[in-house]
Motif scaffolding. Structure first.
Motif, PDB file in Angstrom:
ATOM      1  N   CYS A  92      41.480  32.765  29.662  1.00 47.56           N
ATOM      2  CA  CYS A  92      42.083  33.757  30.574  1.00 47.56           C
ATOM      3  C   CYS A  92      42.793  34.870  29.802  1.00 47.56           C
ATOM      4  O   CYS A  92      42.687  36.036  30.154  1.00 47.56           O
ATOM      5  CB  CYS A  92      43.078  33.072  31.508  1.00 47.56           C
ATOM      6  N   GLY A  97      40.247  29.962  37.217  1.00 47.36           N
ATOM      7  CA  GLY A  97      41.472  29.740  36.443  1.00 47.36           C
ATOM      8  C   GLY A  97      42.133  28.421  36.823  1.00 47.36           C
ATOM      9  O   GLY A  97      42.701  27.734  35.971  1.00 47.36           O
ATOM     10  N   SER A 112      48.578  30.240  29.444  1.00 53.77           N
ATOM     11  CA  SER A 112      47.271  30.781  29.069  1.00 53.77           C
ATOM     12  C   SER A 112      47.141  30.970  27.553  1.00 53.77           C
ATOM     13  O   SER A 112      46.240  31.680  27.109  1.00 53.77           O
ATOM     14  CB  SER A 112      47.049  32.118  29.771  1.00 53.77           C
ATOM     15  N   LYS A 123      44.563  27.596  28.655  1.00 53.23           N
ATOM     16  CA  LYS A 123      43.674  28.563  29.329  1.00 53.23           C
ATOM     17  C   LYS A 123      43.456  29.793  28.442  1.00 53.23           C
ATOM     18  O   LYS A 123      43.606  30.934  28.896  1.00 53.23           O
ATOM     19  CB  LYS A 123      44.286  28.993  30.663  1.00 53.23           C
TER      20      LYS A 123
END
Ligand code: SF4
Ligand code: SF4
Length: 365
Positions: free
Chosen positions: A118, A229, A278, A115
């Protein structure tokens, strides 16, 4: 020793000699620069969009600024709807096409680099991060919810995502197109701006509460509530690049796990597979041991000691360059093929923009 299902394979640990890292870790400095550049880009788009809206609200008697299609990055639902439309028909949608290209860019980033969107790009993620850092300064520490509360709360974002996926999945291509062409769909971006400009008491209290919770609990919004997310987290499970720990080089100090804002037991894992990771590299920056922790592709061969170096690490500069390549590559492609802007006569906006607040969702009419 604690174990986590689906988050990696725990290893036995023992006392080892520390071989100190020779080079200084610059990942966090680079990440901060990237984060604030993206915040600045969003601020710039926000100012342009505000001026564009103001032009129509003043019946054309104000400075005219072209509509910045990049604001559609803030319309992830439109991005999802348009992606389904594109996959069903093979045609690029006419209304809010930029939302689809940006959505595709962010999904591709998640597919490749966990991720990373993010922790490296999302302005909400950046604000969340600075809020928990501020909270830590003020209160001396952040709170970690007990597992019995943390796990079900983490499920909330998947429930929200499930709701959107179900609602959009049930719509035909014609229905998606029809929705986008409604007055509500056409000025969904203006409604979003108005939400922040003309906030009611309930919205203000809710945002105030979210700010407070974000100061107390690391990445509260991202961890528990953000459906975007959640989708990126699911996509990120297929990412070949992961945080990987070399158990032989690791001295079991636990600094990585203590530093991880997602509260992952990095020090017990061989690789971090969790959908919560992330790619922030905070754990890598905290690790004192040479080659113990890296954001890398899997080794091509069995990681016998002599081949450990062979692991292909993705450093912060390489990650930044590839994220920029994906982002600007898709934006430039959409521009070059005339699929970036929503083409709409000015008269339509002149009629709809000043009335955006009165427009209701077609399903609620
Ligand atoms: S600190 Fe490491 S394990 Fe934790 S979220 Fe960031 S990159 Fe992933
Ligand atoms: S920070 Fe984590 S990976 Fe690095 S040596 Fe300590 S326990 Fe091992």
């Amino acid at each position: 020793m604690g174990t986590l299902v689906n988050e990696g394979v725990p290893l036995d640990t023992g006392k080892k000699t520390l071989i100190r890292r020779s080079a200084q870790d610059r990942s966090q400095r680079i990440r901060r620069i990237v984060q604030w550049l993206f915040v600045a880009l969003n601020g710039w788009l926000g100012v342009q969009f505000f001026l564009w809206v103001r032009y129509y609200e003043h019946s054309g008697n104000a400075l005219y600024v072209p509509r910045p299609a990049g604001v559609e990055g803030w319309l992830p639902i439109a991005g999802l709807m348009n992606s389904k439309y594109f996959l069903s028909t093979g045609q690029v949608p006419q209304i809010h096409p930029a939302a689809m290209f940006l959505f595709a860019a962010f999904m591709l980033m998640s597919l490749l680099f966990k991720k990373a969107f993010c922790a490296w790009l999302c302005p909400v993620g950046t604000i969340s991060e600075y809020l928990w850092k501020l909270g830590r300064k003020i209160f001396g520490r952040n709170l970690h919810l007990p597992r019995w509360a943390d796990l079900p709360l983490r499920g909330l974002k998947y429930l929200l995502l499930g709701f959107f996926l179900f609602a959009i999945g049930a719509m035909s291509a014609e229905a998606l197109d029809g929705f986008m062409e409604t007055p509500y769909g056409l000025v969904a971006d203006v409604k979003m701006l108005n939400f922040f400009r003309h906030m009611g008491q309930t919205a203000l209290v809710t945002i105030g509460l979210l700010v407070l919770l974000s100061m107390l609990i690391q990445n509260f919004w991202c961890r528990y509530l953000c459906p975007y997310g959640a989708l990126m987290g699911i996509t990120s499970l297929f990412s070949p690049v992961k945080i990987r720990r070399d158990a032989d080089a690791c001295i079991d100090c636990g600094k990585c796990a203590r530093a991880c804002p997602a509260n992952l037991p990095v020090d017990k894992l061989v690789q971090v597979r969790s959908a919560e990771c992330s790619a922030c590299m905070i754990c890598v920056a905290a690790c004192p041991a040479q080659d113990a922790l890296q954001f890398s592709l899997p080794p091509r061969r069995a990681a016998v000691p002599a081949q450990r170096w062979y692991r292909r690490t993705v450093g912060p500069l390489a990650l930044t360059a590839i994220l920029a390549y994906i982002f600007f590559g898709l934006v430039l492609y959409a521009r070059a093929t005339n699929h970036w802007q929503t083409i709409m006569p000015q008269s339509v906006y002149m009629h709809l923009v000043p009335r955006a607040d009165q427009l209701t969702h077609p399903g609620m009419e």
